[in-house]
Scaffold this motif. Structure first.
Motif, PDB file in Angstrom:
ATOM      1  N   PHE A 178      39.189 -55.250 -26.449  1.00 23.19           N
ATOM      2  CA  PHE A 178      38.596 -56.110 -25.429  1.00 23.19           C
ATOM      3  C   PHE A 178      38.541 -57.575 -25.875  1.00 23.19           C
ATOM      4  O   PHE A 178      37.958 -58.408 -25.196  1.00 23.19           O
ATOM      5  N   GLY A 179      39.127 -57.897 -27.022  1.00 23.63           N
ATOM      6  CA  GLY A 179      39.151 -59.279 -27.490  1.00 23.63           C
ATOM      7  C   GLY A 179      37.801 -59.774 -27.958  1.00 23.63           C
ATOM      8  O   GLY A 179      37.537 -60.975 -27.937  1.00 23.63           O
ATOM      9  N   LEU A 180      36.949 -58.868 -28.398  1.00 20.79           N
ATOM     10  CA  LEU A 180      35.617 -59.243 -28.860  1.00 20.79           C
ATOM     11  C   LEU A 180      35.638 -59.462 -30.367  1.00 20.79           C
ATOM     12  O   LEU A 180      36.600 -59.114 -31.041  1.00 20.79           O
ATOM     13  N   GLU A 181      34.574 -60.035 -30.886  1.00 23.79           N
ATOM     14  CA  GLU A 181      34.501 -60.294 -32.323  1.00 23.79           C
ATOM     15  C   GLU A 181      33.540 -59.355 -33.038  1.00 23.79           C
ATOM     16  O   GLU A 181      33.748 -59.000 -34.175  1.00 23.79           O
ATOM     17  N   GLY A 182      32.457 -58.979 -32.391  1.00 24.11           N
ATOM     18  CA  GLY A 182      31.478 -58.106 -33.026  1.00 24.11           C
ATOM     19  C   GLY A 182      30.695 -58.777 -34.136  1.00 24.11           C
ATOM     20  O   GLY A 182      30.113 -58.108 -34.981  1.00 24.11           O
ATOM     21  N   SER A 183      30.663 -60.104 -34.148  1.00 28.62           N
ATOM     22  CA  SER A 183      29.981 -60.820 -35.238  1.00 28.62           C
ATOM     23  C   SER A 183      28.486 -60.498 -35.283  1.00 28.62           C
ATOM     24  O   SER A 183      27.870 -60.573 -36.343  1.00 28.62           O
ATOM     25  N   HIS A 184      27.892 -60.111 -34.137  1.00 27.74           N
ATOM     26  CA  HIS A 184      26.472 -59.775 -34.120  1.00 27.74           C
ATOM     27  C   HIS A 184      26.164 -58.556 -34.984  1.00 27.74           C
ATOM     28  O   HIS A 184      25.021 -58.320 -35.346  1.00 27.74           O
ATOM     29  N   LEU A 185      27.186 -57.794 -35.346  1.00 26.13           N
ATOM     30  CA  LEU A 185      26.978 -56.616 -36.181  1.00 26.13           C
ATOM     31  C   LEU A 185      26.725 -56.979 -37.638  1.00 26.13           C
ATOM     32  O   LEU A 185      26.295 -56.150 -38.425  1.00 26.13           O
ATOM     33  N   PHE A 186      27.011 -58.238 -38.003  1.00 22.81           N
ATOM     34  CA  PHE A 186      26.912 -58.662 -39.391  1.00 22.81           C
ATOM     35  C   PHE A 186      25.911 -59.799 -39.566  1.00 22.81           C
ATOM     36  O   PHE A 186      26.070 -60.647 -40.430  1.00 22.81           O
ATOM     37  N   GLY A 187      24.903 -59.814 -38.745  1.00 25.35           N
ATOM     38  CA  GLY A 187      23.896 -60.857 -38.831  1.00 25.35           C
ATOM     39  C   GLY A 187      22.511 -60.284 -38.606  1.00 25.35           C
ATOM     40  O   GLY A 187      22.353 -59.108 -38.300  1.00 25.35           O
ATOM     41  N   PHE A 188      21.511 -61.124 -38.766  1.00 23.01           N
ATOM     42  CA  PHE A 188      20.149 -60.695 -38.475  1.00 23.01           C
ATOM     43  C   PHE A 188      19.354 -61.873 -37.958  1.00 23.01           C
ATOM     44  O   PHE A 188      19.713 -63.030 -38.162  1.00 23.01           O
ATOM     45  N   GLN A 189      18.274 -61.539 -37.246  1.00 25.98           N
ATOM     46  CA  GLN A 189      17.454 -62.566 -36.624  1.00 25.98           C
ATOM     47  C   GLN A 189      16.055 -62.516 -37.213  1.00 25.98           C
ATOM     48  O   GLN A 189      15.496 -61.446 -37.435  1.00 25.98           O
ATOM     49  N   LYS A 190      15.519 -63.685 -37.460  1.00 28.98           N
ATOM     50  CA  LYS A 190      14.150 -63.801 -37.975  1.00 28.98           C
ATOM     51  C   LYS A 190      13.351 -64.616 -36.962  1.00 28.98           C
ATOM     52  O   LYS A 190      13.736 -65.729 -36.608  1.00 28.98           O
ATOM     53  N   SER A 191      12.277 -64.039 -36.459  1.00 28.46           N
ATOM     54  CA  SER A 191      11.434 -64.723 -35.487  1.00 28.46           C
ATOM     55  C   SER A 191      10.005 -64.783 -36.009  1.00 28.46           C
ATOM     56  O   SER A 191       9.523 -63.845 -36.642  1.00 28.46           O
ATOM     57  N   PHE A 192       9.340 -65.877 -35.719  1.00 25.58           N
ATOM     58  CA  PHE A 192       7.944 -66.007 -36.095  1.00 25.58           C
ATOM     59  C   PHE A 192       7.286 -67.061 -35.222  1.00 25.58           C
ATOM     60  O   PHE A 192       7.964 -67.818 -34.527  1.00 25.58           O
ATOM     61  N   GLU A 193       5.972 -67.096 -35.249  1.00 23.58           N
ATOM     62  CA  GLU A 193       5.230 -68.086 -34.491  1.00 23.58           C
ATOM     63  C   GLU A 193       4.465 -68.966 -35.462  1.00 23.58           C
ATOM     64  O   GLU A 193       3.803 -68.476 -36.383  1.00 23.58           O
ATOM     65  N   LEU A 194       4.568 -70.270 -35.285  1.00 23.43           N
ATOM     66  CA  LEU A 194       3.915 -71.231 -36.165  1.00 23.43           C
ATOM     67  C   LEU A 194       3.231 -72.276 -35.298  1.00 23.43           C
ATOM     68  O   LEU A 194       3.901 -72.964 -34.508  1.00 23.43           O
ATOM     69  N   PHE A 195       1.926 -72.385 -35.410  1.00 28.37           N
ATOM     70  CA  PHE A 195       1.147 -73.346 -34.620  1.00 28.37           C
ATOM     71  C   PHE A 195       1.438 -73.199 -33.131  1.00 28.37           C
ATOM     72  O   PHE A 195       1.724 -74.166 -32.424  1.00 28.37           O
ATOM     73  N   ASN A 196       1.377 -71.970 -32.648  1.00 24.01           N
ATOM     74  CA  ASN A 196       1.618 -71.638 -31.236  1.00 24.01           C
ATOM     75  C   ASN A 196       3.007 -72.040 -30.747  1.00 24.01           C
ATOM     76  O   ASN A 196       3.216 -72.270 -29.564  1.00 24.01           O
ATOM     77  N   HIS A 197       3.934 -72.146 -31.651  1.00 12.77           N
ATOM     78  CA  HIS A 197       5.320 -72.467 -31.282  1.00 12.77           C
ATOM     79  C   HIS A 197       6.224 -71.366 -31.825  1.00 12.77           C
ATOM     80  O   HIS A 197       6.221 -71.100 -33.029  1.00 12.77           O
ATOM     81  N   HIS A 198       6.981 -70.748 -30.943  1.00 14.14           N
ATOM     82  CA  HIS A 198       7.847 -69.644 -31.345  1.00 14.14           C
ATOM     83  C   HIS A 198       9.140 -70.183 -31.971  1.00 14.14           C
ATOM     84  O   HIS A 198       9.812 -71.021 -31.390  1.00 14.14           O
ATOM     85  N   GLN A 199       9.461 -69.710 -33.151  1.00 16.93           N
ATOM     86  CA  GLN A 199      10.685 -70.096 -33.850  1.00 16.93           C
ATOM     87  C   GLN A 199      11.564 -68.852 -34.021  1.00 16.93           C
ATOM     88  O   GLN A 199      11.060 -67.763 -34.291  1.00 16.93           O
ATOM     89  N   SER A 200      12.853 -69.016 -33.904  1.00 20.45           N
ATOM     90  CA  SER A 200      13.759 -67.906 -34.094  1.00 20.45           C
ATOM     91  C   SER A 200      15.029 -68.434 -34.769  1.00 20.45           C
ATOM     92  O   SER A 200      15.578 -69.446 -34.353  1.00 20.45           O
ATOM     93  N   TYR A 201      15.450 -67.758 -35.804  1.00 20.51           N
ATOM     94  CA  TYR A 201      16.656 -68.122 -36.537  1.00 20.51           C
ATOM     95  C   TYR A 201      17.604 -66.928 -36.555  1.00 20.51           C
ATOM     96  O   TYR A 201      17.166 -65.792 -36.701  1.00 20.51           O
ATOM     97  N   TYR A 202      18.869 -67.189 -36.412  1.00 17.76           N
ATOM     98  CA  TYR A 202      19.878 -66.139 -36.476  1.00 17.76           C
ATOM     99  C   TYR A 202      20.808 -66.445 -37.637  1.00 17.76           C
ATOM    100  O   TYR A 202      21.382 -67.526 -37.710  1.00 17.76           O
ATOM    101  N   TYR A 203      20.918 -65.515 -38.577  1.00 17.87           N
ATOM    102  CA  TYR A 203      21.757 -65.684 -39.751  1.00 17.87           C
ATOM    103  C   TYR A 203      22.978 -64.798 -39.628  1.00 17.87           C
ATOM    104  O   TYR A 203      22.849 -63.595 -39.409  1.00 17.87           O
ATOM    105  N   LEU A 204      24.126 -65.375 -39.782  1.00 11.62           N
ATOM    106  CA  LEU A 204      25.383 -64.609 -39.710  1.00 11.62           C
ATOM    107  C   LEU A 204      26.000 -64.539 -41.099  1.00 11.62           C
ATOM    108  O   LEU A 204      26.193 -65.571 -41.765  1.00 11.62           O
ATOM    109  N   LEU A 205      26.260 -63.329 -41.561  1.00 13.30           N
ATOM    110  CA  LEU A 205      26.850 -63.167 -42.884  1.00 13.30           C
ATOM    111  C   LEU A 205      28.310 -63.608 -42.853  1.00 13.30           C
ATOM    112  O   LEU A 205      29.018 -63.381 -41.873  1.00 13.30           O
TER     113      LEU A 205
END
Length: 71
Positions: free
Chosen positions: A43-70
């Motif tokens: 299907f011409g896809l990459e599947g890169s989401h299979l090799f990463g992870f997401q870190k989410s947290f809340e700091l001072f009532n502000h939601h932060q989210s980071y996505y790390y791709l290996l």
């Protein structure tokens, strides 16, 4: 002469109009992992989401989210 069982698989992506589908022929001796990568490339896809992870947290009532791709 060697003989091999070949599976013919009809694959379709859900929720797409018009329908996007592929007919895939695959040797029965291949692994499920190989079949998965075959589907991704068919299907011409990459599947890169299979090799990463997401870190989410809340700091001072502000939601932060980071996505790390290996690499």
């Amino acid at each position: 002469m060697a003989t091999h069982t070949i599976y013919q698989i009809e694959a379709k992506l859900d929720d797409f109009q018009p329908v996007i589908g592929r007919t895939i022929l695959i040797n029965a001796e291949r692994s499920l992992a190989y079949f998965g990568y075959t589907l991704i490339s068919a299907f011409g896809l990459e599947g890169s989401h299979l090799f990463g992870f997401q870190k989410s947290f809340e700091l001072f009532n502000h939601h932060q989210s980071y996505y790390y791709l290996l690499p």
